[in-house]
Write an enzyme that holds these catalytic residues in place. Sequence first.
Site, PDB file in Angstrom:
ATOM      1  N   THR A   1      11.118 -11.108   9.636  1.00  0.00           N
ATOM      2  CA  THR A   1      11.105  -9.757   8.251  1.00  0.00           C
ATOM      3  C   THR A   1      11.539  -8.528   8.879  1.00  0.00           C
ATOM      4  O   THR A   1      12.251  -7.936   8.335  1.00  0.00           O
ATOM      5  CB  THR A   1       9.620  -9.791   7.915  1.00  0.00           C
TER       6      THR A   1
ATOM      7  N   PHE B   1       0.814  -1.155   0.098  1.00  0.00           N
ATOM      8  CA  PHE B   1       0.114   0.088   0.049  1.00  0.00           C
ATOM      9  C   PHE B   1       0.994   1.298  -0.053  1.00  0.00           C
ATOM     10  O   PHE B   1       0.791   2.185  -1.031  1.00  0.00           O
ATOM     11  CB  PHE B   1      -0.954   0.016   1.208  1.00  0.00           C
TER      12      PHE B   1
ATOM     13  N   ARG C   1      27.519  -1.376   2.663  1.00  0.00           N
ATOM     14  CA  ARG C   1      28.548  -1.782   1.875  1.00  0.00           C
ATOM     15  C   ARG C   1      28.518  -0.517   0.689  1.00  0.00           C
ATOM     16  O   ARG C   1      29.441  -0.222  -0.014  1.00  0.00           O
ATOM     17  CB  ARG C   1      27.806  -2.903   1.153  1.00  0.00           C
TER      18      ARG C   1
ATOM     19  N   ASN D   1       7.891  -9.693  -1.898  1.00  0.00           N
ATOM     20  CA  ASN D   1       7.552 -11.188  -1.921  1.00  0.00           C
ATOM     21  C   ASN D   1       5.948 -11.260  -2.022  1.00  0.00           C
ATOM     22  O   ASN D   1       5.703 -12.543  -2.008  1.00  0.00           O
ATOM     23  CB  ASN D   1       8.096 -11.924  -0.842  1.00  0.00           C
TER      24      ASN D   1
ATOM     25  N   TYR E   1       5.177  -7.783  15.809  1.00  0.00           N
ATOM     26  CA  TYR E   1       5.081  -6.846  15.150  1.00  0.00           C
ATOM     27  C   TYR E   1       5.967  -5.517  15.951  1.00  0.00           C
ATOM     28  O   TYR E   1       6.837  -5.014  15.582  1.00  0.00           O
ATOM     29  CB  TYR E   1       3.769  -6.372  14.599  1.00  0.00           C
TER      30      TYR E   1
ATOM     31  N   ARG F   1      -7.812  -4.004   8.450  1.00  0.00           N
ATOM     32  CA  ARG F   1      -7.659  -2.730   9.263  1.00  0.00           C
ATOM     33  C   ARG F   1      -9.054  -2.029   9.248  1.00  0.00           C
ATOM     34  O   ARG F   1      -9.726  -2.254   8.291  1.00  0.00           O
ATOM     35  CB  ARG F   1      -6.569  -1.978   8.422  1.00  0.00           C
TER      36      ARG F   1
HETATM   37  P1  NAD Z   1       1.416  -3.469   3.371  1.00  0.00           P
HETATM   38  O1  NAD Z   1       1.258  -4.811   3.862  1.00  0.00           O
HETATM   39  O2  NAD Z   1       0.420  -2.973   2.193  1.00  0.00           O
HETATM   40  O3  NAD Z   1       2.897  -3.265   2.603  1.00  0.00           O
HETATM   41  C1  NAD Z   1       3.827  -4.260   2.892  1.00  0.00           C
HETATM   42  C2  NAD Z   1       4.886  -4.904   1.835  1.00  0.00           C
HETATM   43  O4  NAD Z   1       5.945  -5.729   2.288  1.00  0.00           O
HETATM   44  C3  NAD Z   1       3.854  -5.906   1.306  1.00  0.00           C
HETATM   45  O5  NAD Z   1       3.880  -5.390  -0.208  1.00  0.00           O
HETATM   46  C4  NAD Z   1       4.304  -7.245   1.454  1.00  0.00           C
HETATM   47  O6  NAD Z   1       4.053  -8.056   0.378  1.00  0.00           O
HETATM   48  C5  NAD Z   1       5.884  -6.753   1.482  1.00  0.00           C
HETATM   49  N1  NAD Z   1       6.395  -7.785   2.266  1.00  0.00           N
HETATM   50  C6  NAD Z   1       6.298  -8.381   3.629  1.00  0.00           C
HETATM   51  N2  NAD Z   1       7.148  -9.193   3.981  1.00  0.00           N
HETATM   52  C7  NAD Z   1       8.082  -9.359   3.118  1.00  0.00           C
HETATM   53  C8  NAD Z   1       9.370  -9.875   2.898  1.00  0.00           C
HETATM   54  N3  NAD Z   1       9.518 -11.000   4.022  1.00  0.00           N
HETATM   55  N4  NAD Z   1      10.142  -9.627   1.903  1.00  0.00           N
HETATM   56  C9  NAD Z   1       9.556  -8.871   0.876  1.00  0.00           C
HETATM   57  N5  NAD Z   1       8.530  -8.181   0.761  1.00  0.00           N
HETATM   58  C10 NAD Z   1       7.781  -8.379   1.888  1.00  0.00           C
HETATM   59  O7  NAD Z   1       1.517  -2.426   4.494  1.00  0.00           O
HETATM   60  P2  NAD Z   1       1.692  -1.057   4.273  1.00  0.00           P
HETATM   61  O8  NAD Z   1       0.736  -0.214   5.159  1.00  0.00           O
HETATM   62  O9  NAD Z   1       2.015  -0.359   3.026  1.00  0.00           O
HETATM   63  O10 NAD Z   1       2.959  -0.974   5.295  1.00  0.00           O
HETATM   64  C11 NAD Z   1       4.333  -0.724   4.568  1.00  0.00           C
HETATM   65  C12 NAD Z   1       5.341  -0.313   5.857  1.00  0.00           C
HETATM   66  O11 NAD Z   1       4.973   0.862   6.672  1.00  0.00           O
HETATM   67  C13 NAD Z   1       5.483  -1.443   6.686  1.00  0.00           C
HETATM   68  O12 NAD Z   1       6.855  -1.768   7.251  1.00  0.00           O
HETATM   69  C14 NAD Z   1       4.655  -1.135   7.949  1.00  0.00           C
HETATM   70  O13 NAD Z   1       5.054  -1.775   9.311  1.00  0.00           O
HETATM   71  C15 NAD Z   1       4.998   0.471   7.771  1.00  0.00           C
HETATM   72  N6  NAD Z   1       3.660   1.290   8.775  1.00  0.00           N
HETATM   73  C16 NAD Z   1       2.306   1.358   7.980  1.00  0.00           C
HETATM   74  C17 NAD Z   1       1.327   2.075   8.853  1.00  0.00           C
HETATM   75  C18 NAD Z   1       0.005   2.193   8.010  1.00  0.00           C
HETATM   76  O14 NAD Z   1      -0.859   2.724   8.553  1.00  0.00           O
HETATM   77  N7  NAD Z   1      -0.177   2.002   6.756  1.00  0.00           N
HETATM   78  C19 NAD Z   1       1.776   2.423   9.975  1.00  0.00           C
HETATM   79  C20 NAD Z   1       2.872   2.083  10.415  1.00  0.00           C
HETATM   80  C21 NAD Z   1       3.926   1.558   9.929  1.00  0.00           C
HETATM   81  N1  UDP Z   2     -11.258  -2.056  14.551  1.00  0.00           N
HETATM   82  C1  UDP Z   2     -12.869  -2.107  14.473  1.00  0.00           C
HETATM   83  N2  UDP Z   2     -13.273  -2.891  13.602  1.00  0.00           N
HETATM   84  C2  UDP Z   2     -12.812  -3.410  12.619  1.00  0.00           C
HETATM   85  C3  UDP Z   2     -11.298  -3.285  12.452  1.00  0.00           C
HETATM   86  C4  UDP Z   2     -10.495  -2.680  13.374  1.00  0.00           C
HETATM   87  O1  UDP Z   2     -13.261  -1.492  15.375  1.00  0.00           O
HETATM   88  O2  UDP Z   2     -13.316  -4.219  11.839  1.00  0.00           O
HETATM   89  C5  UDP Z   2     -10.550  -1.220  15.742  1.00  0.00           C
HETATM   90  C6  UDP Z   2      -9.508  -1.984  16.196  1.00  0.00           C
HETATM   91  O3  UDP Z   2     -10.006  -2.861  17.485  1.00  0.00           O
HETATM   92  C7  UDP Z   2      -8.475  -1.021  16.588  1.00  0.00           C
HETATM   93  C8  UDP Z   2      -8.886   0.245  15.617  1.00  0.00           C
HETATM   94  O4  UDP Z   2      -9.956  -0.335  15.093  1.00  0.00           O
HETATM   95  O5  UDP Z   2      -8.933  -0.403  18.027  1.00  0.00           O
HETATM   96  C9  UDP Z   2      -7.646   0.210  14.488  1.00  0.00           C
HETATM   97  O6  UDP Z   2      -7.196  -1.088  14.160  1.00  0.00           O
HETATM   98  P1  UDP Z   2      -6.248  -1.295  12.890  1.00  0.00           P
HETATM   99  O7  UDP Z   2      -6.486  -2.911  12.784  1.00  0.00           O
HETATM  100  O8  UDP Z   2      -6.887  -0.431  11.611  1.00  0.00           O
HETATM  101  O9  UDP Z   2      -5.024  -0.643  13.388  1.00  0.00           O
HETATM  102  P2  UDP Z   2      -4.112  -0.675  14.629  1.00  0.00           P
HETATM  103  O10 UDP Z   2      -3.910   1.003  14.806  1.00  0.00           O
HETATM  104  O11 UDP Z   2      -4.771  -1.269  15.887  1.00  0.00           O
HETATM  105  O12 UDP Z   2      -2.806  -1.363  14.520  1.00  0.00           O
END
Ligand code: NAD
Ligand code: UDP
Length: 324
Positions: free
Chosen positions: A94, A15, A108, A36, A147, A188
């Site tokens: 991961t 995303f 490197r 992946n 996580y 989510r």
């Molecule tokens: P996402 O799941 O859409 O993206 C994660 C990507 O990483 C996916 O494309 C997945 O296939 C890839 N991936 C997972 N394990 C892998 C591996 N072992 N090797 C190669 N690729 C791998 O999630 P996102 O919301 O886009 O999150 C991206 C990053 O941002 C993550 O590190 C997440 O922890 C961090 N983050 C996101 C949010 C959010 O609200 N979206 C909040 C806090 C942190």
């Molecule tokens: N949540 C909810 N209904 C859903 C999915 C999530 O009420 O269908 C709540 C969840 O319990 C949390 C908040 O929404 O309190 C945000 O959840 P999310 O999984 O998006 O992310 P988090 O911030 O908890 O990692």
Amino acid sequence: MAGIKRILVTGGAGFLGSHLCDRLVDAGHDVICIDNFFTSQKSNVTHLLDKRNFELIRHDVTHPVWLEVDQIYNLACPAAPGHYQYNPIKTMKTSVLGAINMLGAAKRCRARVLQASTSEVYGDPEVHPQPESYRGAVNPIGPRACYDEGKRAAETLFFDYHRQNKVDIRVVRIFNTYGPRMHPFDGRVVSNFIRQALAGEDITIFGEGSQTRSFCYVDDLVDGIIAMMNGPDDFTGPVNLGNPEEFTIRELAERVIDLTGAGSKLIFQPLPEDDPKQRQPDITLASDRLGWKPGVELADGLARTIEWFRSINLDHYRAPTPNY
Ligand code: NAD
Ligand code: UDP
């Protein structure tokens, strides 16, 4: 941004990663995306495949990779609770092995490397809003620990490589971000509520819906990540990136119902274990050091996200597969 760079984005088909790749490719950089596809689809980046400055590699970051780059954005990691709890041992690998491999590559190549850390390092916070100086309240043995602790260990590795090996690091702590290309079945809250509303299904509120989150639109967040990567030389972070406007989960559900015109009812289900009760970023540091703050209001961002959810075919999305 000074000059064209060779840039690696891990998790680049996800995303956030796919929006980041869009922006870097548009700016003319040579972009290598590694993924992946554990929690994403190739469709997030197929529109980039015929660009001369974009390359896609199917690779798992728990294994080393040998590439020559100037900057690395390390985003690879499942991010939704349902995704990261699917195979918690793999999630931890991961975060930790992925960080070690990308830090090794940065060392490197003398590249700058940015870690996508998370507000989850604050756990279920007792300090509100959360500044970067707050050390958090994480349960190290609960279902979210794979996580939260994986990301905390990755931050430790980033700062140890910086101190010990002078690796040029950046750490951003991302708060809940939403927008087009979220996986519709990631569980989510934003994706669940929009998918449920558009299907006319009940909206599932966990607990009473009084817990809070602060939601940042993806375009704002990508601005912040890029600003941090190219920010002041002495500014490693960690820095919070998120939108400080805070909402209860119940308010979010009501907004989604209003904006979709859905006839959905709210139904209440048990609150998952260790679910944080409140979350709001203090973004003073990002504003002072990067001149960054988000600009997209929730109503506007939700409208754009709903429009995208209306345009997709849910049959094209699959749940994550086992990946040991
Ligand atoms: P996402 O799941 O859409 O993206 C994660 C990507 O990483 C996916 O494309 C997945 O296939 C890839 N991936 C997972 N394990 C892998 C591996 N072992 N090797 C190669 N690729 C791998 O999630 P996102 O919301 O886009 O999150 C991206 C990053 O941002 C993550 O590190 C997440 O922890 C961090 N983050 C996101 C949010 C959010 O609200 N979206 C909040 C806090 C942190
Ligand atoms: N949540 C909810 N209904 C859903 C999915 C999530 O009420 O269908 C709540 C969840 O319990 C949390 C908040 O929404 O309190 C945000 O959840 P999310 O999984 O998006 O992310 P988090 O911030 O908890 O990692």
